[in-house]
Design an enzyme around this catalytic site. Structure first.
Site, PDB file in Angstrom:
ATOM      1  NE  ARG A  65      -1.611   0.036   6.702  1.00 34.00           N
ATOM      2  CZ  ARG A  65      -2.090  -0.470   7.825  1.00 34.00           C
ATOM      3  NH1 ARG A  65      -3.260  -0.052   8.294  1.00 34.00           N
ATOM      4  NH2 ARG A  65      -1.419  -1.398   8.499  1.00 34.00           N
ATOM      5  CD  GLU A  81       2.494  -4.822   8.271  1.00 32.55           C
ATOM      6  OE1 GLU A  81       2.813  -6.030   8.229  1.00 32.55           O
ATOM      7  OE2 GLU A  81       3.118  -3.931   7.664  1.00 32.55           O
ATOM      8  CG  HIS A 103      -0.172   0.077   2.532  1.00 33.83           C
ATOM      9  ND1 HIS A 103       0.326   1.254   3.048  1.00 33.83           N
ATOM     10  CD2 HIS A 103       0.150  -0.885   3.425  1.00 33.83           C
ATOM     11  CE1 HIS A 103       0.931   1.021   4.198  1.00 33.83           C
ATOM     12  NE2 HIS A 103       0.842  -0.282   4.455  1.00 33.83           N
ATOM     13  CG  HIS A 128      -0.648  -4.479   5.019  1.00 37.57           C
ATOM     14  ND1 HIS A 128      -1.058  -3.198   5.322  1.00 37.57           N
ATOM     15  CD2 HIS A 128      -1.784  -5.187   4.765  1.00 37.57           C
ATOM     16  CE1 HIS A 128      -2.384  -3.137   5.263  1.00 37.57           C
ATOM     17  NE2 HIS A 128      -2.843  -4.333   4.933  1.00 37.57           N
TER      18      HIS A 128
END
Length: 332
Positions: A135, A189, A86, A259
């Site tokens: 994100r 993440e 991202h 991520h």
């Protein structure tokens, strides 16, 4: 007794939509005709159904016979896999540990996502997987605004019967011009536990640079009440093997927007890296990586070595032909 991280997995899994059916149903399955069966596996209940290819045959294979408009097309023996970390988030900008906290992109991050989209604008995308965090989803959506096929990414909502019914697309033609987007917490993440929200510099001053370095860069050592990279890899790679690799094997071109740590975990699997090698792997925000899946193997075709498409990707013959057909269509 369950560990704190195991319990966090269960909690995340209980509140985040799993999009629990094969995305390949999106293009052709009617709402009331999706045969399903449920199975329990690795923190999730997954619904499976008969597979229907979503590969974009418009530019990848000859048109079907006019006399047989529903004639099945031969599936490709290779598929593209695009990985994108991202763009910069608001907490990246503030130098805070983010982990599984759901924060959006900065203006710079928005720009990075758009630039990433320009770099992959000539690469076929049939299916998108993202984490459940905004994100990553913003990055995927913004990147696809730059794609030359102009297909619209649509996040699938299958967390309940009502969600599925209310978000159903009833136009077959519209579905053909859309790309299914599947959000999965397994691609989130790494969960940073009690470090989430803390300033990285201040945390190093408090606990010592060496200790924070071990929490961040070692493979097996987790931060307090958080995940190690090894634990993150366990869930991310399992999801990749169960859900994404079968789509690639079916000839579907896939993009993953996720991520740093979940993507490092997947790259460790793709490139057969050791636990030591993966700890030194860095991924830039908003820079797409390209792999080709062919005959059961992953071949790396692109790395962030240049700012232009030509400096990043080594096209296969199939991808070059796809771009040529895009160019030809643009002149009509």
């Amino acid at each position: 007794m369950a560990t704190s991280t195991t319990m966090s997995h269960q909690a995340i899994g209980s509140v985040v939509s799993q999009r629990p059916f094969k995305a390949s149903q999106f293009l052709k399955e009617p709402l009331n005709n999706v045969p399903m069966k449920f199975r329990q596996k690795r923190f999730k209940i997954e619904a499976t159904a008969s597979q229907i290819s979503v590969v974009d045959n418009t530019f990848l294979s000859p048109s079907p016979s006019k006399n047989k408009p529903h004639e099945s097309k031969k599936k490709s023996n290779e598929a593209a896999l695009i990985l994108i970390r991202h763009g910069e988030s608001l907490w990246n900008e503030k130098n805070l540990f983010t982990g599984c906290v759901d924060v959006p992109l900065t203006q710079k991050g928005v720009g990075e996502a758009i630039e990433a989209g320009k770099k992959i604008s000539n690469i076929p995308v049939d299916l998108i997987f993202t984490s459940s965090l905004i994100r990553a989803q913003m990055t995927a959506m913004l990147a696809m605004t730059q794609h030359r096929r102009k297909k619209v990414p649509i996040i699938l909502h299958n967390e309940s019967v009502k969600a599925k019914t209310w978000s159903h697309v009833f136009s077959e033609e519209t579905r053909k011009q859309s790309i299914p987007v599947i959000a999965a917490w397994q691609l989130n993440e790494r969960m940073y536990g009690e470090l989430q929200g803390l300033n990285k510099k201040e945390t190093a001053e408090r606990y010592g640079t060496q200790q924070v370095h071990e929490w961040r860069r070692s493979y097996e050592i987790p931060p307090p009440k958080g995940e190690s990279l090894e634990m993150c890899a366990e869930r991310a790679v399992a999801y990749f093997e169960d859900n994404i690799k079968p789509e690639l094997a079916s000839g579907n071109n896939v993009m993953i927007a996720a991520h740093g740590n979940s993507l490092r975990s997947i790259i460790m699997y793709l490139d057969d890296l050791t636990s030591q090698e993966v700890t030194t792997l860095d991924l830039s925000t908003g820079v797409p990586l390209l792999y080709i899946f062919k005959e059961g193997k992953f071949m790396k075709r692109g790395s962030p070595v240049g700012s232009t498409e030509a400096g990043v990707y080594a096209y296969t013959k199939r991808l070059a032909q796809y771009r040529e057909k895009l160019d030809a269509a643009a002149t009509i």
